[in-house]
Design a protein around this motif. Structure first.
Motif, mmCIF file in Angstrom:
data_model
loop_
_atom_site.group_PDB
_atom_site.id
_atom_site.type_symbol
_atom_site.label_atom_id
_atom_site.label_comp_id
_atom_site.label_asym_id
_atom_site.label_seq_id
_atom_site.Cartn_x
_atom_site.Cartn_y
_atom_site.Cartn_z
ATOM 1 N N LEU A 154 0.829 -1.204 0.000
ATOM 2 C CA LEU A 154 0.000 0.000 0.000
ATOM 3 C C LEU A 154 0.865 1.256 0.000
ATOM 4 O O LEU A 154 1.902 1.298 0.661
ATOM 5 N N GLY A 155 0.435 2.272 -0.724
ATOM 6 C CA GLY A 155 1.127 3.558 -0.737
ATOM 7 C C GLY A 155 0.722 4.377 0.475
ATOM 8 O O GLY A 155 -0.244 4.040 1.177
ATOM 9 N N ALA A 156 1.414 5.502 0.703
ATOM 10 C CA ALA A 156 1.144 6.345 1.873
ATOM 11 C C ALA A 156 -0.308 6.833 1.903
ATOM 12 O O ALA A 156 -0.940 6.872 2.957
ATOM 13 N N GLY A 157 -0.850 7.180 0.725
ATOM 14 C CA GLY A 157 -2.242 7.653 0.644
ATOM 15 C C GLY A 157 -3.231 6.581 1.070
ATOM 16 O O GLY A 157 -4.172 6.854 1.830
ATOM 17 N N GLU A 158 -3.011 5.351 0.579
ATOM 18 C CA GLU A 158 -3.910 4.240 0.920
ATOM 19 C C GLU A 158 -3.824 3.908 2.416
ATOM 20 O O GLU A 158 -4.832 3.636 3.069
ATOM 21 N N ILE A 159 -2.586 3.927 2.941
ATOM 22 C CA ILE A 159 -2.395 3.649 4.373
ATOM 23 C C ILE A 159 -3.124 4.713 5.198
ATOM 24 O O ILE A 159 -3.803 4.401 6.177
ATOM 25 N N PHE A 164 -7.200 6.060 8.921
ATOM 26 C CA PHE A 164 -7.807 7.360 9.275
ATOM 27 C C PHE A 164 -6.759 8.351 9.800
ATOM 28 O O PHE A 164 -6.932 8.977 10.838
ATOM 29 N N LEU A 165 -5.659 8.422 9.066
ATOM 30 C CA LEU A 165 -4.583 9.356 9.419
ATOM 31 C C LEU A 165 -4.357 10.293 8.245
ATOM 32 O O LEU A 165 -4.786 10.010 7.122
ATOM 33 N N SER A 166 -3.639 11.378 8.489
ATOM 34 C CA SER A 166 -3.308 12.259 7.364
ATOM 35 C C SER A 166 -2.094 11.680 6.636
ATOM 36 O O SER A 166 -1.321 10.893 7.191
ATOM 37 N N HIS A 167 -1.963 12.081 5.371
ATOM 38 C CA HIS A 167 -0.856 11.631 4.519
ATOM 39 C C HIS A 167 0.485 11.953 5.188
ATOM 40 O O HIS A 167 1.400 11.119 5.241
ATOM 41 N N THR A 169 1.145 12.395 8.387
ATOM 42 C CA THR A 169 1.363 11.584 9.596
ATOM 43 C C THR A 169 1.905 10.205 9.222
ATOM 44 O O THR A 169 2.823 9.690 9.862
ATOM 45 N N VAL A 170 1.347 9.617 8.172
ATOM 46 C CA VAL A 170 1.827 8.307 7.705
ATOM 47 C C VAL A 170 3.291 8.408 7.277
ATOM 48 O O VAL A 170 4.112 7.562 7.624
ATOM 49 N N ARG A 171 3.611 9.480 6.534
ATOM 50 C CA ARG A 171 5.009 9.685 6.113
ATOM 51 C C ARG A 171 5.934 9.794 7.323
ATOM 52 O O ARG A 171 7.030 9.255 7.330
ATOM 53 N N ASN A 172 5.454 10.483 8.369
ATOM 54 C CA ASN A 172 6.253 10.623 9.594
ATOM 55 C C ASN A 172 6.491 9.275 10.266
ATOM 56 O O ASN A 172 7.602 8.978 10.701
ATOM 57 N N TYR A 173 5.412 8.471 10.353
ATOM 58 C CA TYR A 173 5.554 7.138 10.972
ATOM 59 C C TYR A 173 6.547 6.279 10.195
ATOM 60 O O TYR A 173 7.393 5.591 10.763
ATOM 61 N N LEU A 174 6.420 6.309 8.863
ATOM 62 C CA LEU A 174 7.332 5.522 8.022
ATOM 63 C C LEU A 174 8.777 5.984 8.195
ATOM 64 O O LEU A 174 9.693 5.175 8.352
ATOM 65 N N SER A 175 8.950 7.291 8.210
ATOM 66 C CA SER A 175 10.280 7.855 8.346
ATOM 67 C C SER A 175 10.900 7.494 9.711
ATOM 68 O O SER A 175 12.072 7.138 9.807
ATOM 69 N N GLU A 176 10.073 7.530 10.773
ATOM 70 C CA GLU A 176 10.529 7.141 12.121
ATOM 71 C C GLU A 176 10.969 5.683 12.144
ATOM 72 O O GLU A 176 12.015 5.337 12.682
ATOM 73 N N ALA A 177 10.129 4.820 11.566
ATOM 74 C CA ALA A 177 10.425 3.380 11.547
ATOM 75 C C ALA A 177 11.699 3.099 10.766
ATOM 76 O O ALA A 177 12.557 2.314 11.201
ATOM 77 N N ILE A 178 11.858 3.748 9.611
ATOM 78 C CA ILE A 178 13.056 3.565 8.779
ATOM 79 C C ILE A 178 14.304 3.969 9.565
ATOM 80 O O ILE A 178 15.319 3.269 9.567
ATOM 81 N N GLN A 179 14.201 5.086 10.260
ATOM 82 C CA GLN A 179 15.322 5.597 11.060
ATOM 83 C C GLN A 179 15.665 4.647 12.213
ATOM 84 O O GLN A 179 16.820 4.296 12.423
ATOM 85 N N LYS A 180 14.632 4.212 12.950
ATOM 86 C CA LYS A 180 14.848 3.322 14.099
ATOM 87 C C LYS A 180 15.509 2.008 13.686
ATOM 88 O O LYS A 180 16.305 1.436 14.425
ATOM 89 N N LEU A 181 15.125 1.511 12.510
ATOM 90 C CA LEU A 181 15.642 0.216 12.061
ATOM 91 C C LEU A 181 16.906 0.355 11.221
ATOM 92 O O LEU A 181 17.425 -0.629 10.700
ATOM 93 N N ASP A 182 17.370 1.601 11.090
ATOM 94 C CA ASP A 182 18.598 1.873 10.339
ATOM 95 C C ASP A 182 18.499 1.300 8.914
ATOM 96 O O ASP A 182 19.420 0.668 8.403
ATOM 97 N N ALA A 183 17.323 1.505 8.308
ATOM 98 C CA ALA A 183 17.073 0.974 6.960
ATOM 99 C C ALA A 183 17.201 2.095 5.923
ATOM 100 O O ALA A 183 17.159 3.276 6.259
ATOM 101 N N LYS A 184 17.349 1.688 4.665
ATOM 102 C CA LYS A 184 17.502 2.676 3.580
ATOM 103 C C LYS A 184 16.142 3.198 3.102
ATOM 104 O O LYS A 184 16.026 4.322 2.652
#
Length: 200
Positions: A154-159, A164-167, A169-184
Motif C-alpha cells: 500500500l502507498g502512503a495515501g492508501e495507508i 484514518f490518518l493524514s498523509h 502523519t503516515v510519512r512521519n511514521y514511516l520515516s521514524e520506523a526507517i530511522q529506528k531500524l537503520d534501513a535505507k
C-alpha cells in the motif's frame, strides 16, 4: 534422543546430565566442560541435540552454535542461560539455535523443550520471550501497523485512508520506523521488522 551437555560448572553439568538420563527417551552421550570440547564431541559422537551454556571457556555456546551452522551439522542446539540479554537472543536465532531457556527452569520443562526441538519445533522460556520482546522491539504499535501495510504494497495515501490518518502523519511514521531500524527505505525497514518478528 542422544544428547550432549556442555557446561563449564562441573557440579551443574553432572546434575543436569543425571536428571536428563532419568528420562526414558533421553540418553546423555557426552559431557563437555568447554566450547571446544563440545564441538569435538558433536563432530565425533553425532548427537541429536546439544544443551549448552552461553558463557563457557575457549568457545561460548553461541560460537559453537555458529560453527555447527557453518558446518551444516544436524545437531540442534538448546541454550541454557542465566542471562536475558536481547543481543544474545538475536545472535542465537541467527546461529540457528532452536531453544533458549533459563537455567532455573524445572527439569521437566527442559525435557519438554528438548522433545519439542527434536520434533522440529522451537522452545523459548516464556519469561525470556516476553522480556526480550519488550526490550528489543523498537517500533511503536502505530509504526508496526503502518509498516505492515507498506509491506503489503500500500502507498502512503492508501495507508492514510485505511488508518484514518493524514498523509503527512503516515510519512512521519514511516520515516521514524526507517530511522529506528537503520534501513535505507520502507521496503528494507519492513524486511528487517519481519525478520525480527516485530510486526506481530
Amino acid at each position: 534422543m542422544r544428547v550432549i551437555v556442555a557446561e563449564d560448572q562441573g557440579m551443574l553439568r553432572g546434575a543436569l546430565s543425571a536428571l536428563l538420563d532419568l528420562e526414558d527417551d533421553i540418553e546423555v552421550v557426552g559431557q563437555a566442560a568447554d566450547g571446544e570440547q563440545a564441538l569435538r564431541m558433536i563432530e565425533t559422537l553425532d548427537p541429536d541435540l546439544c544443551v549448552m551454556d552461553i558463557e563457557m571457556p575457549k568457545l561460548t555456546g553461541l560460537d559453537v552454535a555458529e560453527r555447527i551452522k557453518e558446518a551444516k551439522h544436524g545437531c540442534k542446539v538448546v541454550i541454557l542461560t542465566t542471562f536475558s540479554r536481547s543481543g544474545y537472543f538475536q545472535r542465537a536465532m541467527r546461529a540457528g539455535v532452536k531453544g533458549f531457556l533459563l537455567k532455573d527452569s524445572p527439569i521437566d520443562e527442559l525435557g519438554a523443550a528438548l522433545r519439542s526441538v527434536h520434533g522440529g519445533g522451537r522452545a523459548v522460556s516464556p519469561e525470556l520471550a516476553m522480556q526480550l520482546w519488550e526490550a528489543e522491539n523498537p517500533l511503536t504499535e502505530r509504526e508496526r501497523e503502518v509498516l505492515k501495510l507498506a509491506g503489503a504494497g500500500l502507498g502512503a495515501g492508501e495507508i492514510a485512508s485505511r488508518l484514518f490518518l493524514s498523509h503527512g502523519t503516515v510519512r512521519n511514521y514511516l520515516s521514524e520506523a526507517i530511522q529506528k531500524l537503520d534501513a535505507k527505505n520502507r521496503i528494507e525497514a519492513t524486511l528487517i521488522a519481519e525478520r525480527n518478528g516485530w510486526l506481530g
